[in-house]
Motif scaffolding. Structure first.
Motif, PDB file in Angstrom:
ATOM      1  N   ILE A  63      56.422  37.100  43.089  1.00  0.00           N
ATOM      2  CA  ILE A  63      56.227  37.080  41.640  1.00  0.00           C
ATOM      3  C   ILE A  63      56.244  38.530  41.169  1.00  0.00           C
ATOM      4  O   ILE A  63      55.532  39.381  41.714  1.00  0.00           O
ATOM      5  CB  ILE A  63      54.887  36.452  41.240  1.00  0.00           C
ATOM      6  N   VAL A  64      57.072  38.814  40.168  1.00  0.00           N
ATOM      7  CA  VAL A  64      57.131  40.149  39.567  1.00  0.00           C
ATOM      8  C   VAL A  64      56.356  40.070  38.255  1.00  0.00           C
ATOM      9  O   VAL A  64      56.672  39.239  37.393  1.00  0.00           O
ATOM     10  CB  VAL A  64      58.592  40.577  39.317  1.00  0.00           C
ATOM     11  N   THR A  65      55.321  40.889  38.095  1.00  0.00           N
ATOM     12  CA  THR A  65      54.427  40.765  36.934  1.00  0.00           C
ATOM     13  C   THR A  65      54.254  42.104  36.226  1.00  0.00           C
ATOM     14  O   THR A  65      54.475  43.170  36.800  1.00  0.00           O
ATOM     15  CB  THR A  65      53.039  40.264  37.362  1.00  0.00           C
ATOM     16  N   ARG A  66      53.830  42.012  34.972  1.00  0.00           N
ATOM     17  CA  ARG A  66      53.408  43.196  34.216  1.00  0.00           C
ATOM     18  C   ARG A  66      51.976  42.966  33.752  1.00  0.00           C
ATOM     19  O   ARG A  66      51.690  41.970  33.077  1.00  0.00           O
ATOM     20  CB  ARG A  66      54.320  43.462  33.017  1.00  0.00           C
ATOM     21  N   ASP A  67      51.074  43.882  34.110  1.00  0.00           N
ATOM     22  CA  ASP A  67      49.672  43.695  33.729  1.00  0.00           C
ATOM     23  C   ASP A  67      49.417  44.228  32.319  1.00  0.00           C
ATOM     24  O   ASP A  67      50.320  44.718  31.632  1.00  0.00           O
ATOM     25  CB  ASP A  67      48.745  44.313  34.768  1.00  0.00           C
ATOM     26  N   LYS A  68      48.162  44.156  31.890  1.00  0.00           N
ATOM     27  CA  LYS A  68      47.824  44.551  30.526  1.00  0.00           C
ATOM     28  C   LYS A  68      48.030  46.031  30.264  1.00  0.00           C
ATOM     29  O   LYS A  68      48.228  46.452  29.124  1.00  0.00           O
ATOM     30  CB  LYS A  68      46.371  44.167  30.225  1.00  0.00           C
ATOM     31  N   ALA A  69      47.990  46.839  31.332  1.00  0.00           N
ATOM     32  CA  ALA A  69      48.218  48.279  31.177  1.00  0.00           C
ATOM     33  C   ALA A  69      49.706  48.638  31.236  1.00  0.00           C
ATOM     34  O   ALA A  69      50.060  49.803  31.109  1.00  0.00           O
ATOM     35  CB  ALA A  69      47.461  49.042  32.265  1.00  0.00           C
TER      36      ALA A  69
END
Length: 417
Positions: A63-69
């Motif tokens: 899974i490739v994700t982008r966090d809140k930062a």
């Protein structure tokens, strides 16, 4: 096996066993796809906090994700409890991933958030020790790569001279930036390296793609005379290569005063009617036509004229291909619509190009079953045009098999390391 693998790749040929031996394929997954930088996505596929997409690194789902930062993470798609996948959607937004089997939940950075009925364990579950496994992740100009190898060289060093060509390819944003527009996937019954070879193979183009060429207007057909434009193929190191088919379209920010081709006249008029000035119209129209080269990044992605081509090895005789159209992020809708129509014309499942390519790849795999001690020839090539390639780089004319030789020398290096 290291000595045997070295013997299977010579300077101008490779043994057919590379296409058909399951043991070689299994070793490739360990020695190449776990030890190289593997392309997993483009920045625009993660448009904001908590966005994600699923992909593969070799045969392993991630899974490739982008966090809140805003940080990007690549996580093994496997619950740390009993191994169930925690995400089955291709892309979307989620603030948490919940295992459907026993309810363990994870943040988008992979951290373990909650364990249901945690008092059922004799020892408390240490959340820090049970995060989703994270791969080393780095980005270059919007392209996201991941690796299992924590000791590998930095991505910028791995890409080396290929960075110049990535930067040129991204000029297709025409000042708006680049985004993915859509994709389609298909599989063919053949080895992944057959497709890897194809991206820098101009030799086949006028033969395999006669139907495509006959579907074009005369000016565009002349433009697509890829063997007659003075192009070249260049070894960029680490298995990467570039095939320049249309030298006049290397840098899309040059030659903006050239006449607008007839096939783009209606688009130019529509852009002008929307209020774009003449310079903007010319820059957008030139970008819509795509770059004049294919860039092969070893081992799994190509920046191919106007789209990303991603390969995923499934088995020794099965490969999944993903074609991702690209367009202008925030650019005119008319321009992105034109990009999609061009993509569909060649790459689409009903297009004039890709189905013919796939037939060729399948035939290579079938033919590889004939003969036990035969070699695949990679010896084609005469000198590149003067002054074209970078000094010190191996290069040949546009129909040379330089790119394939570069990829197989990297294959040998990694398989015998």
């Amino acid at each position: 096996m290291t000595e045997d693998y070295a013997a299977l790749v010579r300077d101008d040929r490779v043994h057919t066993m590379l296409y058909r031996d399951p043991a070689i394929f299994d070793d490739e997954m360990e020695r190449i796809f776990k030890q190289a930088w593997i392309w997993v996505g483009h920045d625009s596929e993660l448009p904001g906090a908590n966005s994600f997409k699923t992909a593969h690194v070799g045969r392993q789902p991630v899974i490739v994700t982008r966090d809140k930062a805003g940080a990007v993470h690549v996580l093994l798609n496997r619950c740390r409890h009993r191994a169930a996948s925690v995400c089955e959607r291709k892309k979307g937004k989620a603030s948490v991933f919940v295992c459907p089997y026993h309810g363990w939940s994870y943040d988008v950075d992979g951290g373990l958030r909650k364990v249901p009925f945690a008092d059922g364990y004799r020892e408390p579950v240490d959340k820090a020790d049970h995060s989703l496994i994270a791969l080393r992740t780095e980005c270059y100009n919007g392209m996201i790569f991941a690796t299992f190898d924590d000791a590998i060289m930095p991505l910028a060093e791995w890409l080396g001279p290929a960075r110049k060509w990535i930067d040129l390819f991204m000029k297709q944003g025409a000042g708006f930036g680049v985004k993915t527009l859509g994709e389609h996937r298909f599989r063919f019954p053949g080895n992944w390296k057959i497709q890897l070879e194809n991206t820098t193979d101009a030799y086949h183009f006028p033969i395999v793609h006669k139907t495509f060429l006959s579907s074009l207007d005369e000016d565009t057909e002349n433009l697509m005379d890829v063997l007659g434009q003075g192009g070249w193929v260049e070894d960029l190191g680490n298995g990467h290569s570039v095939m320049v088919m249309i030298p006049d379209l290397i840098d899309l920010e040059e030659n903006l005063d050239a006449p607008i081709p007839d096939r783009f006249a209606a688009l130019a008029a529509e852009l002008a009617a929307e209020g774009h000035d003449d310079d903007q119209v010319r820059r957008i129209v030139r970008a819509v036509g795509g770059s004049g080269f294919n860039l092969n990044l070893f081992p799994n992605v190509a920046c191919s004229m106007a789209f990303f081509r991603v390969l995923r090895p499934v088995a020794v005789n099965e490969t999944e291909i993903q074609h991702i159209a690209i367009g202008m992020d925030g650019g005119p809708e008319a321009a992105n619509r034109a990009r999609l129509r061009l993509h569909e014309h060649f790459q689409g499942p009903m297009g004039f190009g890709t189905p013919d390519d796939a037939e060729g790849w399948e035939r290579v795999q079938r033919g590889a079953a004939a003969g036990d001690a035969l070699w695949v020839m990679l010896n084609r090539g005469v000198d590149a045009p003067d002054g074209r390639p970078e000094p010190g780089h191996e290069a040949g004319d546009v129909s040379a098999e330089t790119g394939m030789r570069a990829a197989y020398q990297m294959w040998k290096r990694m398989m015998t390391a």
